[in-house]
Structure formats: structure tokens, C-alpha cells
Motif scaffolding. Structure first.
Motif, PDB file in Angstrom:
ATOM      1  N   ILE A  75       1.051  -1.153   0.014  1.00 45.50           N
ATOM      2  CA  ILE A  75      -0.078  -0.023   0.257  1.00 45.50           C
ATOM      3  C   ILE A  75       0.837   1.089   0.140  1.00 45.50           C
ATOM      4  O   ILE A  75       1.832   1.205   0.363  1.00 45.50           O
ATOM      5  CB  ILE A  75      -0.740   0.153   1.283  1.00 45.50           C
ATOM      6  N   PRO A  76       0.325   2.321  -0.433  1.00 43.32           N
ATOM      7  CA  PRO A  76       0.912   3.630  -0.230  1.00 43.32           C
ATOM      8  C   PRO A  76       1.622   3.906   1.334  1.00 43.32           C
ATOM      9  O   PRO A  76       0.619   3.670   2.334  1.00 43.32           O
ATOM     10  CB  PRO A  76       0.075   4.737  -0.776  1.00 43.32           C
ATOM     11  N   ALA A  77       2.785   4.148   1.692  1.00 44.96           N
ATOM     12  CA  ALA A  77       2.920   4.537   2.879  1.00 44.96           C
ATOM     13  C   ALA A  77       2.413   5.591   3.553  1.00 44.96           C
ATOM     14  O   ALA A  77       2.648   6.477   3.102  1.00 44.96           O
ATOM     15  CB  ALA A  77       4.531   4.554   3.177  1.00 44.96           C
ATOM     16  N   PRO A  78       1.771   5.480   4.869  1.00 43.40           N
ATOM     17  CA  PRO A  78       1.145   6.538   5.334  1.00 43.40           C
ATOM     18  C   PRO A  78       2.230   7.768   5.660  1.00 43.40           C
ATOM     19  O   PRO A  78       3.425   7.506   5.869  1.00 43.40           O
ATOM     20  CB  PRO A  78       0.726   6.031   6.508  1.00 43.40           C
ATOM     21  N   TYR A  79       1.643   8.880   5.220  1.00 45.60           N
ATOM     22  CA  TYR A  79       2.627  10.236   5.483  1.00 45.60           C
ATOM     23  C   TYR A  79       3.888  10.351   4.464  1.00 45.60           C
ATOM     24  O   TYR A  79       4.404  11.455   4.103  1.00 45.60           O
ATOM     25  CB  TYR A  79       3.181  10.257   7.012  1.00 45.60           C
ATOM     26  N   LEU A  80       4.267   9.258   3.844  1.00 41.55           N
ATOM     27  CA  LEU A  80       5.261   9.159   2.787  1.00 41.55           C
ATOM     28  C   LEU A  80       4.610   8.926   1.493  1.00 41.55           C
ATOM     29  O   LEU A  80       5.701   8.985   0.550  1.00 41.55           O
ATOM     30  CB  LEU A  80       6.317   8.440   3.428  1.00 41.55           C
ATOM     31  N   ALA A  81       3.607   8.703   1.071  1.00 43.53           N
ATOM     32  CA  ALA A  81       2.998   8.139  -0.192  1.00 43.53           C
ATOM     33  C   ALA A  81       3.519   9.267  -1.064  1.00 43.53           C
ATOM     34  O   ALA A  81       3.952   9.117  -2.265  1.00 43.53           O
ATOM     35  CB  ALA A  81       1.632   7.780  -0.148  1.00 43.53           C
ATOM     36  N   ARG A  82       3.547  10.548  -0.912  1.00 41.19           N
ATOM     37  CA  ARG A  82       3.707  11.552  -1.717  1.00 41.19           C
ATOM     38  C   ARG A  82       5.015  11.638  -2.208  1.00 41.19           C
ATOM     39  O   ARG A  82       5.269  12.197  -3.470  1.00 41.19           O
ATOM     40  CB  ARG A  82       3.398  12.991  -1.080  1.00 41.19           C
ATOM     41  N   ALA A  83       5.997  11.199  -1.500  1.00 41.17           N
ATOM     42  CA  ALA A  83       7.329  10.994  -1.844  1.00 41.17           C
ATOM     43  C   ALA A  83       7.691   9.677  -2.427  1.00 41.17           C
ATOM     44  O   ALA A  83       8.751   9.372  -2.818  1.00 41.17           O
ATOM     45  CB  ALA A  83       8.428  11.261  -0.562  1.00 41.17           C
ATOM     46  N   ARG A  84       6.719   9.025  -2.771  1.00 38.91           N
ATOM     47  CA  ARG A  84       6.233   7.687  -3.606  1.00 38.91           C
ATOM     48  C   ARG A  84       7.102   6.517  -2.902  1.00 38.91           C
ATOM     49  O   ARG A  84       8.084   5.754  -3.146  1.00 38.91           O
ATOM     50  CB  ARG A  84       7.290   7.594  -4.755  1.00 38.91           C
ATOM     51  N   TRP A  85       6.773   6.295  -1.382  1.00 34.05           N
ATOM     52  CA  TRP A  85       7.048   5.252  -0.585  1.00 34.05           C
ATOM     53  C   TRP A  85       5.941   4.451  -0.646  1.00 34.05           C
ATOM     54  O   TRP A  85       4.686   4.812  -0.471  1.00 34.05           O
ATOM     55  CB  TRP A  85       7.274   5.771   0.898  1.00 34.05           C
ATOM     56  N   VAL A  86       6.183   3.012  -0.542  1.00 38.94           N
ATOM     57  CA  VAL A  86       5.173   2.044  -0.067  1.00 38.94           C
ATOM     58  C   VAL A  86       5.304   1.334   1.022  1.00 38.94           C
ATOM     59  O   VAL A  86       6.492   1.368   1.783  1.00 38.94           O
ATOM     60  CB  VAL A  86       5.295   1.005  -1.378  1.00 38.94           C
ATOM     61  N   LEU A  87       4.648   0.669   1.573  1.00 37.25           N
ATOM     62  CA  LEU A  87       4.624  -0.155   2.919  1.00 37.25           C
ATOM     63  C   LEU A  87       4.218  -1.514   2.521  1.00 37.25           C
ATOM     64  O   LEU A  87       3.093  -1.796   1.923  1.00 37.25           O
ATOM     65  CB  LEU A  87       3.479   0.331   3.815  1.00 37.25           C
ATOM     66  N   ILE A  88       4.806  -2.524   2.927  1.00 35.33           N
ATOM     67  CA  ILE A  88       4.622  -3.917   2.747  1.00 35.33           C
ATOM     68  C   ILE A  88       4.165  -4.305   4.237  1.00 35.33           C
ATOM     69  O   ILE A  88       5.120  -4.465   4.995  1.00 35.33           O
ATOM     70  CB  ILE A  88       6.010  -4.681   2.446  1.00 35.33           C
ATOM     71  N   ALA A  89       2.820  -4.560   4.353  1.00 35.58           N
ATOM     72  CA  ALA A  89       2.396  -4.843   5.650  1.00 35.58           C
ATOM     73  C   ALA A  89       2.827  -6.215   6.234  1.00 35.58           C
ATOM     74  O   ALA A  89       2.931  -6.548   7.494  1.00 35.58           O
ATOM     75  CB  ALA A  89       0.925  -4.606   5.761  1.00 35.58           C
ATOM     76  N   GLU A  90       2.901  -6.922   5.049  1.00 39.22           N
ATOM     77  CA  GLU A  90       3.296  -8.513   5.432  1.00 39.22           C
ATOM     78  C   GLU A  90       4.235  -9.050   4.656  1.00 39.22           C
ATOM     79  O   GLU A  90       4.295  -9.862   3.829  1.00 39.22           O
ATOM     80  CB  GLU A  90       2.131  -9.616   5.246  1.00 39.22           C
ATOM     81  N   PRO A  91       5.750  -8.644   5.034  1.00 44.54           N
ATOM     82  CA  PRO A  91       6.591  -8.986   4.117  1.00 44.54           C
ATOM     83  C   PRO A  91       6.989 -10.692   3.943  1.00 44.54           C
ATOM     84  O   PRO A  91       7.577 -11.019   2.909  1.00 44.54           O
ATOM     85  CB  PRO A  91       8.163  -8.197   5.008  1.00 44.54           C
TER      86      PRO A  91
END
Length: 133
Positions: A75-91
Motif C-alpha cells: 500500500i502507499p506508505a502513510p505520510y510518505l506516499a507523496r514521496a513515492r514510498w510504499v509499505l509492505i504490511a506482511e513481508p
């Protein structure tokens, strides 16, 4: 017989992967998030204790952001998505080698935004991680 591929990435694996890359520092921010940075710019964040499923957040190329966030588990990383960061919740749903490649790419992207003088002082880029058959 096919060897089982390694899945996910622990804090120890993350530290072993990028802890010795040129210019990398690590510190704890926002209470319990382990942050790896280059030139004082973050490139990967994970819970210090491996909690929350060991989630990983990191920067990706602009043109891959939508492609990756369309995949299950990214998913788009909270607070950092505008800088094109992603979050992998279940690596653990991803190959360790694939995660290592994402993290190296994040390091390269962040490092490329540093001043040319600082980049030159860091030396060679880390070698691309190889997946084992």
C-alpha cells in the motif's frame, strides 16, 4: 528436490543487508521505528522489535509506485506516499531476495538525490542482491 525460497525479512537480515553499505546510518525515530538512512535521508523503515508483522516501508521509482501498490500486500506508505514510498504490511508474503532488491533500489534512489560531492565521497554502490536457486 526444490529448495524452499526464503520469505520475509527480519530486522537482523535487514541490518546484515544494508547496515554496511556506504554512508548508511541507523537510528530509532518516532518511538520504535528503526530507520536506515544515507546522507541523513531515510531509505527504509521497519519496527525496531520486528513487531507489526515486520512491516517495511521504502522509496520506489515514480513509475513503479502505482504498479506496486496495485499488488496485494503493498500500500502507499502513510505520510510518505507523496514521496513515492510504499509499505509492505506482511513481508513474509514476499521472497527475501525480492525485498532485498526493493531495499537496494530505495538506497540507490535516495543516494542519487544527495549532492554530487557527497555521492562521490560514499564510493561504490552496493552489489545487487542475488537470489539463490
Amino acid at each position: 528436490m526444490t529448495a524452499k525460497r526464503k520469505q520475509g525479512m527480519t530486522v537482523a537480515q535487514l541490518d546484515a543487508l544494508c547496515g554496511n553499505w556506504p554512508g548508511v546510518t541507523r537510528d530509532v525515530k518516532w518511538g520504535s521505528n528503526l530507520v536506515f538512512s544515507v546522507g541523513e535521508k531515510m531509505f527504509v523503515v521497519t519496527p525496531e522489535d520486528g513487531g507489526e508483522g515486520g512491516r517495511l516501508s521504502f522509496k520506489v521509482e515514480d513509475d513503479r509506485f502505482l504498479e506496486l501498490t496495485d499488488q496485494p500486500g503493498i500500500i502507499p506508505a502513510p505520510y510518505l506516499a507523496r514521496a513515492r514510498w510504499v509499505l509492505i504490511a506482511e513481508p513474509q508474503r514476499f521472497d527475501t531476495a525480492e525485498l532485498a532488491s526493493f531495499i537496494r533500489d530505495s538506497y540507490v534512489l535516495v543516494r542519487a538525490k544527495l549532492t554530487k560531492k557527497l555521492q562521490a565521497s560514499l564510493g561504490e554502490l552496493p552489489v545487487e542482491p542475488r537470489s539463490k536457486p
